[in-house]
Design an enzyme around this catalytic site. Structure first.
Site, PDB file in Angstrom:
ATOM      1  N   SER A  44       0.804  -1.223   0.000  1.00  0.00           N
ATOM      2  CA  SER A  44       0.000   0.000   0.000  1.00  0.00           C
ATOM      3  C   SER A  44       0.832   1.266   0.000  1.00  0.00           C
ATOM      4  O   SER A  44       0.387   2.307  -0.478  1.00  0.00           O
ATOM      5  CB  SER A  44      -0.936  -0.005   1.218  1.00  0.00           C
ATOM      6  OG  SER A  44      -0.201  -0.185   2.422  1.00  0.00           O
ATOM      7  N   HIS A 247      -1.294   5.661   6.855  1.00  0.00           N
ATOM      8  CA  HIS A 247      -0.639   5.699   5.553  1.00  0.00           C
ATOM      9  C   HIS A 247      -0.375   7.166   5.195  1.00  0.00           C
ATOM     10  O   HIS A 247      -1.060   8.062   5.691  1.00  0.00           O
ATOM     11  CB  HIS A 247      -1.511   5.073   4.467  1.00  0.00           C
ATOM     12  CG  HIS A 247      -1.581   3.591   4.525  1.00  0.00           C
ATOM     13  ND1 HIS A 247      -2.413   2.918   5.401  1.00  0.00           N
ATOM     14  CD2 HIS A 247      -0.918   2.622   3.827  1.00  0.00           C
ATOM     15  CE1 HIS A 247      -2.268   1.616   5.238  1.00  0.00           C
ATOM     16  NE2 HIS A 247      -1.366   1.407   4.286  1.00  0.00           N
TER      17      HIS A 247
END
Length: 266
Positions: A44, A247
């Site tokens: 990711s 993230h």
């Protein structure tokens, strides 16, 4: 008539200069050296989770991730983007390397965090007790030192097999947290500290295995310094979104990962 020898000499000189210039412009191998066939592998942190908007795949690929940003800025010859949110080393070996070929000249990758249980560790620390967090971090640390090195070696070897002449660049993960006061709903300073320490260990392990594989390791931690969760200008999502939590946001990819990659590629 008297001018013909001079004319012939001038014509010969022009022909000689033209041939010399042509030879410089067509040095063998120069066209191949200029070609950049780039493939962005990984999890990711390569696919761009956190940056949005995403493609229609289940991989959550974003054109605001560092890889497509770098490819666009460099005007590469070709660009493939099989990086996928949630990927582990087995996914790279069994699927993503299919995008590589003998003509690939550059490969980038972030991998290993999911193998070490990134999501479970973060969840345990964000919503669990201090002891629950500590135990989860310790399990991840043990995995990172005992099991992950072999998985990284196998991954880099698979990349080398499919793209033997490519430059392999392994990018690390940032520390996620700043340690200043962050409000009563935030994780404790202790939890944030041991998570950052685990990120440091993961960087050390990854750098070591990348070096052993002849790859270039890019340490992204300095580029994110001051921009973690709880910072004044965070480039990392907190728990505002379940999928995007912890993230990088679009700024993190553009101003953190992209300059880190550019620093080693020129």
């Amino acid at each position: 008539m008297p001018h013909r020898p001079l004319a012939r000499a001038l014509a010969a000189l022009v022909a000689l200069l033209t041939a010399a210039v042509g030879a410089v412009l067509t040095v063998p191998g120069s066209a191949q050296a200029a070609a950049v066939n780039y493939v962005a592998l990984g999890d990711s942190y390569s696919s761009g989770v956190g940056a949005g908007p995403y493609d229609w795949s289940t991989c959550l690929r974003s054109q605001k991730s560092y890889a497509p940003l770098w490819a666009a800025a460099q005007g590469v010859t070709s660009f493939a983007f099989p990086a996928c949110g949630g990927a582990v080393t087995a996914d790279v070996i069994n699927s993503q390397v299919n995008a590589l070929s003998a003509g690939t000249t550059l490969v980038t990758i972030t991998i290993g965090g999911n193998d070490a249980g990134f999501a479970d560790v973060i969840t345990s620390c964000r919503f669990g007790s201090t002891s629950t967090c500590t135990n989860a971090v310790n399990r991840a640390r043990a995995f990172a030192t005992a099991t992950l090195p072999g998985r990284l070696d196998a991954t880099y070897a698979a990349i080398r097999t499919r793209a033997p002449d490519a430059r392999l660049i392994v990018l690390g993960y940032p520390r996620l947290f700043e340690l200043n006061s962050c409000g009563w709903l935030a994780m404790s300073t202790y939890k944030r500290t041991i998570l950052n320490d685990a990120a440091d260990l993961l960087a050390t392990v990854t750098a070591g295995r990348a070096a052993a594989a002849g790859a270039t390791f890019v340490d992204t931690r300095p580029y994110f310094a001051g921009h973690g969760v709880c910072g004044a200008d965070p480039w990392i999502h907190d728990v505002s979104g379940v999928i995007e939590a912890y993230h990088p946001d679009a700024d993190g990819y553009r101003y953190g990962y992209l300059p880190a990659l550019t620093a080693v590629t020129g």
